[in-house]
Design an enzyme around this catalytic site. Structure first.
Site, PDB file in Angstrom:
ATOM      1  N   ASP A   3       5.974  32.855  44.547  1.00 59.65           N
ATOM      2  CA  ASP A   3       6.055  33.763  43.397  1.00 59.65           C
ATOM      3  C   ASP A   3       4.676  34.176  42.893  1.00 59.65           C
ATOM      4  O   ASP A   3       4.457  34.351  41.693  1.00 59.65           O
ATOM      5  CB  ASP A   3       6.841  33.112  42.232  1.00 59.65           C
ATOM      6  CG  ASP A   3       8.180  32.578  42.661  1.00 59.65           C
ATOM      7  OD1 ASP A   3       8.762  33.138  43.606  1.00 59.65           O
ATOM      8  OD2 ASP A   3       8.650  31.593  42.062  1.00 59.65           O
ATOM      9  N   CYS A  48      42.352  56.572  -7.629  1.00 61.54           N
ATOM     10  CA  CYS A  48      41.134  56.467  -8.439  1.00 61.54           C
ATOM     11  C   CYS A  48      40.396  57.798  -8.549  1.00 61.54           C
ATOM     12  O   CYS A  48      39.700  58.042  -9.538  1.00 61.54           O
ATOM     13  CB  CYS A  48      40.213  55.394  -7.884  1.00 61.54           C
ATOM     14  SG  CYS A  48      39.809  55.601  -6.146  1.00 61.54           S
ATOM     15  N   HIS A  62      12.445  38.224  39.958  1.00 65.47           N
ATOM     16  CA  HIS A  62      12.218  36.850  39.513  1.00 65.47           C
ATOM     17  C   HIS A  62      12.509  36.739  38.011  1.00 65.47           C
ATOM     18  O   HIS A  62      11.988  37.538  37.230  1.00 65.47           O
ATOM     19  CB  HIS A  62      10.777  36.428  39.783  1.00 65.47           C
ATOM     20  CG  HIS A  62      10.538  34.964  39.542  1.00 65.47           C
ATOM     21  ND1 HIS A  62      10.971  34.001  40.407  1.00 65.47           N
ATOM     22  CD2 HIS A  62       9.910  34.315  38.531  1.00 65.47           C
ATOM     23  CE1 HIS A  62      10.622  32.812  39.950  1.00 65.47           C
ATOM     24  NE2 HIS A  62       9.976  32.975  38.812  1.00 65.47           N
TER      25      HIS A  62
END
Length: 916
Positions: A155, A721, A119
């Site tokens: 339910d 660099c 559910h």
């Protein structure tokens, strides 16, 4: 059985009856079978319009008995034939993953273990068939699902297990389902069955307190009330998206709203739209329809659907009927034929797919939308559609028009128009954009100014590039701000953001030869090096940070508890907003990638200024970002000068972060401007004078190779660099080292960077070459010994000889200042004087990188600990990786590029404390 840690043990397995339907039911079925349970029967719904349910399809393929009953009972009594068919399979447990039919209690209670049901709510909070919708409609902060034991209530049976998740402010039914309810629900159903099989399944009674029941909403009940606050309006709209759809009346007809988001930023400009009952007109903006709650706050609605079923982007409300029909090319006709076959496969009940065939009216459901999108992606060359594309064009002829516009890059957005400068070079046609890229479009600078970008190989003009003005910078920042606050980018979930970045990485890789050629033309980079490093590492960087997008996490923090209070403290990592990025000219695309990939992965938008002398790969990158699908305004590129465009970025009040790579003096100026303007966050990667200490116990061959070939000094023409700005060589091997290095340098081929055999191309630009020559003159005047080179190569272009100086004393200019060119500066140190050479190596205001060569691991670790630098290389050099953080200390700056640490440069940490 499972084999773990050399132990073999068995799990209990059950005979299952699956009662349900849909893709969810199909996945639960497949996962249960993989776990070893035996599905003895599948009970699903009859075919609809000649189409079997996905659960039935997979079960029939496996040879599992499948029963398709239209109903299970008549007048409250179980149908005898149905009950007999069910009992014939001999199930020990009924599993109902998604069931729309009413199953009689004698069937529910028939198996040994009864029945369990999935559910989509945290029972008992929302009971009934629309639980997930009501979770959103009622503004719940938590969503989730329950697996419960079926009983004769609605339910109301005991809980077996539950799982929950947070409801995000702009979640919809679809996002909750896709993110949590679907994948986690499948796992939970399998876990629940195993708990039952092992005799460990709980039965936790549901409380009645807090229980609700709301049935499926009917369309007539989904009308919007204009007496609600913006938040309630938002919850109502997203809770009804996509079924049945929240609606209101506009110009005498029902208009349904989809795709709601709360508007937390300023309301964008737009054209008023009168809405029946609304106290304030809506606004049609370029991002959608803005509507207002009774509290004055606003939300944005993305799509509108009319009574005839047609869906359009809300931004197109006033121009919905203006789209013309496009004629298909031969290639597009082939795509349309392929899509027609896909439609026919999904709509198997439709004899012939006509232009007027409607996808949904022909029986397709929402689950078929995902199938259609995926099949098209697989069979049409990776064409990526969204589910909304199907809802917006439900008739076949309209859908094909949408697909064609998507293929052409026209869908919902103006077609990207690119004025290229094209050159036939390197056995290919190179197409280079040259205008500013602002808000998804290439455009001239507002005042029309341009400047020449020069090919350093021969000094020729490659093309004229737009020279961004202050007004162009402001437009780019405004576009980035709007994209962050109101656009699709700000609403996009992290995983989708990562998908776009992966796609961009793929496009960079697909176009690597053209990009490397442009880099060679514009910066003088040797083509083979550009392929591997300039472009190759850019691709790796975007892929690396794409993977971080959905892994940026905060943390929970235990704080001092003042009893009886209970507290929860957690942190969230959030994007900063609009970020400015200013990159140098030595690795134009790679420096762009190092900074922008982390910036975008963190969820920011950006305005990037490439170096004035090398703008072309950044502009090509902008073009590829559109092809990758980045929304307008997320990426903006403004070529021009640092004094105008760069300074404006550092001062702009709407920029929240500036990332800069360049010289220390400019970095200081930027930091000052960022502080004075709005205290914006800053990361600086500045100058370097990186020491490399070579001890007499090193592998000399490797040291010589590394210095010359692998690039401690001469990598990328010395325009690096972290180049070893000063070598300290132990006295006993000094002369041998110098002799060997010069021998190697003499083998280097200086020439056209597009020649595959070239080792050393031209310096980046004329002014830089002149500075390098002056650097060498200064060294000679101060008494350093020029062993090799020091001159311009006598040929067109900006070529310089690789250069070696020895006898460099600590007080000399060469010992203190960075050359940023192919100049090796060598100083001798006394045998065994480790601490002395460390003191000399650290006697600089810079601290970017450093290196040591020695076979003695203890010496190596001691030296690496004492060197004052952001990076230390041991028995290697210049070996950077996308996963390893990179940045300096002292006047080489602060902040990191690359690695997880780089993300923190583009994120802010929010601390949340609640009491419960």
């Amino acid at each position: 059985h499972y084999i773990r840690s050399s132990q073999v043990y068995f799990k209990n397995k059950l005979k299952l009856a699956l009662i349900g339907q849909s893709l969810f039911g199909q996945e639960v079925y497949s996962h249960l079978r993989k776990e070893g349970h035996r599905v003895v029967g599948v009970f699903t719904v009859p075919d609809k319009d000649g189409k079997a349910d996905p659960l039935a399809l997979v079960a029939e393929k496996d040879g599992t008995p499948v029963f398709k009953f239209p109903k299970w009972r008549v007048k409250g009594k179980t149908i005898k034939e149905v009950a007999e068919a069910y009992r014939s399979v001999g199930a020990e447990l009924n599993v109902l993953p998604f069931c729309t039919q009413f199953i009689p209690m004698d069937i529910i209670d028939s198996p040994k273990h009864g029945s369990i049901i999935y559910h989509p709510s945290i029972l008992p909070r929302h009971r009934g068939a629309s639980a997930i919708n009501w979770t959103l409609i009622t503004g719940d902060k938590k969503a989730g699902f329950s697996v419960f034991w079926a009983d004769d209530g609605l339910d109301t049976g005991p809980i077996l297990l539950q799982r929950s998740c947070d409801v995000e402010p702009n979640d919809t039914v679809d996002t909750l389902y896709n993110r949590f309810l679907f994948p986690e629900g499948i796992k939970a159903m399998v876990e629940a069955v195993q708990l039952i099989a092992d005799g460990k399944a709980p039965r936790i009674p549901q409380p009645e307190e807090g229980a609700t029941y709301e049935g499926i909403q009917k369309k007539e009940n989904a009308e919007i009330s204009w007496n609600w606050s913006a938040e309630v309006l938002h919850n109502w709209i997203r809770g009804h998206d996509k079924v049945p759809g929240a609606w209101t009346e506009i110009n005498g007809q029902m208009v349904t709203f989809y795709g709601s988001t709360l508007l937390n930023s300023s309301v964008p400009p737009g054209e008023p739209l009168e809405i029946k009952g609304a106290k304030k007109p809506g606004l049609i903006t370029k991002n959608g329809l803005v509507i207002f709650g009774n509290d004055g706050k606003a939300l944005m609605v993305r799509n509108l659907q009319f009574e005839d079923g047609k869906m359009i982007p809300a931004s197109q409300y006033f121009s919905a009927g203006e789209t013309s029909v496009v004629e298909l090319t031969a290639e597009e006709v082939k795509v349309a034929e392929t899509i027609k076959v896909i439609w026919a496969g999904i709509l198997s009940n439709v004899p012939v797919i006509e232009d007027s065939t409607d996808f949904f009216k022909s029986g397709a459901s929402s689950m078929d939308v995902a199938r259609l999108v995926e099949e098209i992606r697989q069979k049409c060359g990776g064409l990526q559609l969204q589910n909304e594309d199907v809802y917006m064009a439900t008739k076949f002829e309209d859908f094909i028009q949408k697909v064609v516009r998507k293929l052409r890059g026209e869908d919902q957005e103006a077609e990207l128009v690119v004025d290229y400068v094209s050159k036939e070079v390197n056995e290919m046609t190179v197409k280079m954009p040259y205008q500013c890229f602002i808000n998804g479009q290439f455009t001239d600078a507002e005042d029309g100014k341009t400047y020449d970008t020069i090919n350093p190989t021969d000094g020729s003009i490659i093309c004229k590039v737009s020279y961004a003005s202050l007004a162009d910078v402001d437009k780019a920042v405004a576009a980035a701000k709007d994209a962050f606050e109101n656009g699709e980018w700000g609403r996009m979930n992290a995983r989708e953001r990562g998908r776009l970045m992966y796609r961009l990485a793929d496009l960079l890789e697909e176009n690597q030869e053209e990009l490397a050629t442009i880099e060679a033309l514009d910066s003088g980079a040797v083509y083979t090096l550009a392929l591997k490093t300039h472009i190759g590492m850019s691709v790796q960087t975007f892929r690396y940070f794409a993977g971080w997008c959905d892994k940026i996490q905060g943390s929970t923090i235990p704080i001092n508890q003042a009893r009886p209070n209970r507290n929860l403290t957690f942190t969230k990592k959030e994007p900063l907003g609009v970020c400015a990025i200013i990159i140098p000219w030595n690795y134009p695309l790679m420096m762009l990638a190092w900074k922008s990939a982390a910036c975008l992965a963190a969820g920011n938008t950006l305005v990037l200024k490439p170096a004035q002398v090398t703008p072309l790969t950044a502009l090509k990158f902008a073009e590829l970002s559109v092809k990758a699908g980045f929304p307008k305004g997320v990426i903006n590129i403004i070529p021009g000068s640092g004094g105008i465009a760069g300074q404006r970025l550092s001062e702009h009040p709407d920029i929240r972060k500036l990332g800069f790579t360049g010289s220390t003096p400019i970095g200081k100026q930027i930091m000052k401007s960022c502080a004075v303007s709005n205290l914006k966050k800053v990361s600086l990667e500045l100058g370097g004078k990186s020491p490399l200490i070579i001890f007499n116990d090193c592998e000399l061959d490797k040291a010589v190779r590394m210095v010359r070939g692998m690039g401690a000094v001469f990598f990328n023409k010395g325009e690096n660099c972290i180049a070893a700005g000063r070598l300290f060589v132990e006295e006993s091997i000094h002369d041998q080292f110098v002799t060997r290095v010069v021998e190697e340098i003499k083998k280097m081929k200086i020439g056209d960077p597009l020649d595959r055999s070239t080792d050393h191309g031209p310096q980046n630009h004329k002014v830089h070459l002149e500075k390098l020559l002056q650097y060498c003159e200064t060294g000679v005047k101060e008494g350093a010994t020029l062993v090799y080179g020091g001159r311009q190569v006598q040929r067109p272009g900006f070529f310089m000889e690789p250069t070696v100086f020895t006898d460099v004393e600590d007080h000399m200019y060469l010992a203190k200042e960075e050359s940023f060119g192919p100049i090796m500066v060598i100083s001798k140190f006394q045998n065994g004087d480790i601490d002395g050479v460390l003191q000399r190596a650290n006697n600089t205001e810079y601290g970017l990188a450093s290196g040591v060569f020695t076979r003695d691991i203890n010496k190596a670790m001691y030296v690496s600990e004492k060197l004052e630098a952001g990076t230390v290389f041991i028995n290697t050099y210049n070996k950077t990786d996308v996963a390893a953080p990179f940045g300096g200390v002292k006047q080489s700056g602060f902040g990191k590029d690359l690695g997880e640490e780089a993300l923190n440069e583009y994120l802010k940490t929010k601390t949340v404390t609640l009491e419960y």
